[in-house]
Design a protein around this motif. Structure first.
Motif, PDB file in Angstrom:
ATOM      1  N   SER A  16       0.947  -1.419  -0.541  1.00 50.78           N
ATOM      2  CA  SER A  16       0.073   0.038  -0.173  1.00 50.78           C
ATOM      3  C   SER A  16       0.591   0.746   0.077  1.00 50.78           C
ATOM      4  CB  SER A  16      -0.471   0.346   1.425  1.00 50.78           C
ATOM      5  OG  SER A  16      -0.006  -0.253   3.073  1.00 50.78           O
ATOM      6  N   LEU A  55       5.075   5.704   2.398  1.00 55.79           N
ATOM      7  CA  LEU A  55       5.870   6.077   2.776  1.00 55.79           C
ATOM      8  C   LEU A  55       6.569   5.943   4.246  1.00 55.79           C
ATOM      9  CD1 LEU A  55       1.876   8.328   1.963  1.00 55.79           C
ATOM     10  CD2 LEU A  55       4.491   8.488   0.914  1.00 55.79           C
ATOM     11  N   LEU A  56       5.803   4.675   5.068  1.00 54.10           N
ATOM     12  CA  LEU A  56       6.556   4.535   6.165  1.00 54.10           C
ATOM     13  C   LEU A  56       8.118   4.025   5.915  1.00 54.10           C
ATOM     14  CD1 LEU A  56       5.032   4.496   9.069  1.00 54.10           C
ATOM     15  CD2 LEU A  56       4.976   1.590   8.814  1.00 54.10           C
ATOM     16  N   GLU A  67       2.414  -2.662  10.950  1.00 54.88           N
ATOM     17  CA  GLU A  67       0.760  -2.818  10.331  1.00 54.88           C
ATOM     18  C   GLU A  67       0.534  -4.420  11.140  1.00 54.88           C
ATOM     19  OE1 GLU A  67      -1.588  -3.694   5.822  1.00 54.88           O
ATOM     20  OE2 GLU A  67       0.253  -2.427   6.641  1.00 54.88           O
ATOM     21  N   LYS A  84       0.091   3.382   2.113  1.00 57.67           N
ATOM     22  CA  LYS A  84       1.012   3.195   3.595  1.00 57.67           C
ATOM     23  C   LYS A  84       2.276   2.910   3.913  1.00 57.67           C
ATOM     24  CE  LYS A  84      -0.276   2.824   8.498  1.00 57.67           C
ATOM     25  NZ  LYS A  84      -1.550   2.077   9.111  1.00 57.67           N
ATOM     26  N   GLN A  85       2.478   2.188   3.261  1.00 59.50           N
ATOM     27  CA  GLN A  85       3.634   1.364   3.868  1.00 59.50           C
ATOM     28  C   GLN A  85       4.691   1.833   3.053  1.00 59.50           C
ATOM     29  OE1 GLN A  85       2.173  -2.739   2.696  1.00 59.50           O
ATOM     30  NE2 GLN A  85       2.850  -3.843   4.461  1.00 59.50           N
TER      31      GLN A  85
END
Length: 314
Positions: free
Chosen positions: A134, A139-140, A196, A136-137
């Motif tokens: 994703s 960006l993380l 996560e 989000k991952q």
């Protein structure tokens, strides 16, 4: 349950047995095997037949090259046998006493990028089956690498920006501060990149290997154990060579030959890292156990023998 995990369940429950297995699995020659050979080895292990001595190579190939959640072949550079040859030059260069901030940032960026990729690839992905990585991952990952790069270069930034010339202060920033800093950043990288697992939970199994559901408590335990093992790895790799060089600098030989410190530091970093990789990988079981009192209420009934199992990741 994945055949790789079944093997860890039967053979890898003591520290010494795990250490023996990891010494075999970290053989770099397995990196020369093709994806077809790896999947054949994985299929052989999956048939559940008793393996003989000739099947030892196939066993090592499956355990070191196949992800235990997906059954997919791991990317070449992020397989456990590639960790030592890939990380040695990055760790040695990161621990060098740099003359400026830019080289320190560059080598920290290379090291943090590789370790972030390794942590992400070898995570527990049981709650992500069928999903793509994703935004989000991503960006993380980018945020973790950026933060760890800047934090890892802090000793050199302090020396340059504060104009430190004192020998004792330079020794503190170059040899003492990197020890807790390296351990803390290694812990931070695993905890952040694999956050996560703590938020959504990971798959747990009963004593027969049947999946019984996702558990956030188990996910937090798996991430914490892996983060501690990685902190022990990089913390020890920073501590032992630095302390060794500090002690040797007080001897008559090193006082007369100051150039000896650099090669001793480089060789000791490579040696300690190579020794600590199998030790850190062995600190906690690949197939961990957790007592039913420590999991969610809805999962307790599945723990017939009082405990459940989970894939820790690496």
């Amino acid at each position: 349950m994945d055949p790789n995990l079944l093997y860890w369940k039967h053979e890898g429950q003591s520290f010494l047995s795990r250490l023996r297995i990891w010494f075999n699995l970290l053989d770099p020659s397995t990196l020369l095997s093709s994806d077809t050979e790896i999947q054949k080895a994985y299929a052989l292990l999956g048939r559940g037949e008793k393996l003989n001595e000739e099947d030892g190579h196939a066993l090592n190939l499956s355990l070191s090259s196949v992800h235990a959640d997906t059954g997919d072949t791991l990317p070449l550079v992020f397989r456990p046998p590639a960790f030592l040859p890939m990380s040695v030059p990055l760790v040695v260069a990161s621990f060098l006493p740099h003359s400026g901030v830019k080289p320190a940032l560059f080598w920290q960026f290379m090291l943090q990028s590789y370790t972030a990729g390794f942590n992400h690839t070898n995570r527990n992905s049981s709650s992500e089956q069928g999903k793509k990585t994703s935004l989000k991952q991503l960006l993380l990952l980018a945020g973790t690498v950026s933060y760890a790069t800047c934090a890892g270069a802090l000793p050199q930034i302090f020396i340059n920006r504060l104009g430190i010339r004192s020998a004792s202060l330079q020794t503190f920033f170059r040899s003492i501060l990197p020890i807790p800093l390296s351990a803390a950043l290694a812990f931070f990288s695993v905890s952040t990149i694999r956050s996560e697992e703590s938020e959504t939970g990971i798959q747990v199994f009963d004593s027969k290997g049947n999946p019984v559901g996702l558990s956030k408590a188990v996910g937090q335990k798996a991430v914490r154990e892996t983060a501690l093992s990685r902190a022990a790895l990089l913390g020890s790799t920073a501590a032992i060579p630095n302390l060794l060089v500090l002690l040797l600098k007080r001897t008559r030989l090193f006082k007369r030959n100051t150039l000896l410190a650099a090669p001793v530091r480089h060789m000791s970093v490579a040696f300690v890292l190579g020794l600590m990789i199998p030790i850190s990988f062995s600190l906690f079981p690949q197939l961990g156990k957790i007592r039913k009192e420590n999991v969610e209420e809805e999962l307790k009934a599945a723990a017939v023998d009082g405990q459940l199992y989970y894939h820790r990741g690496l």
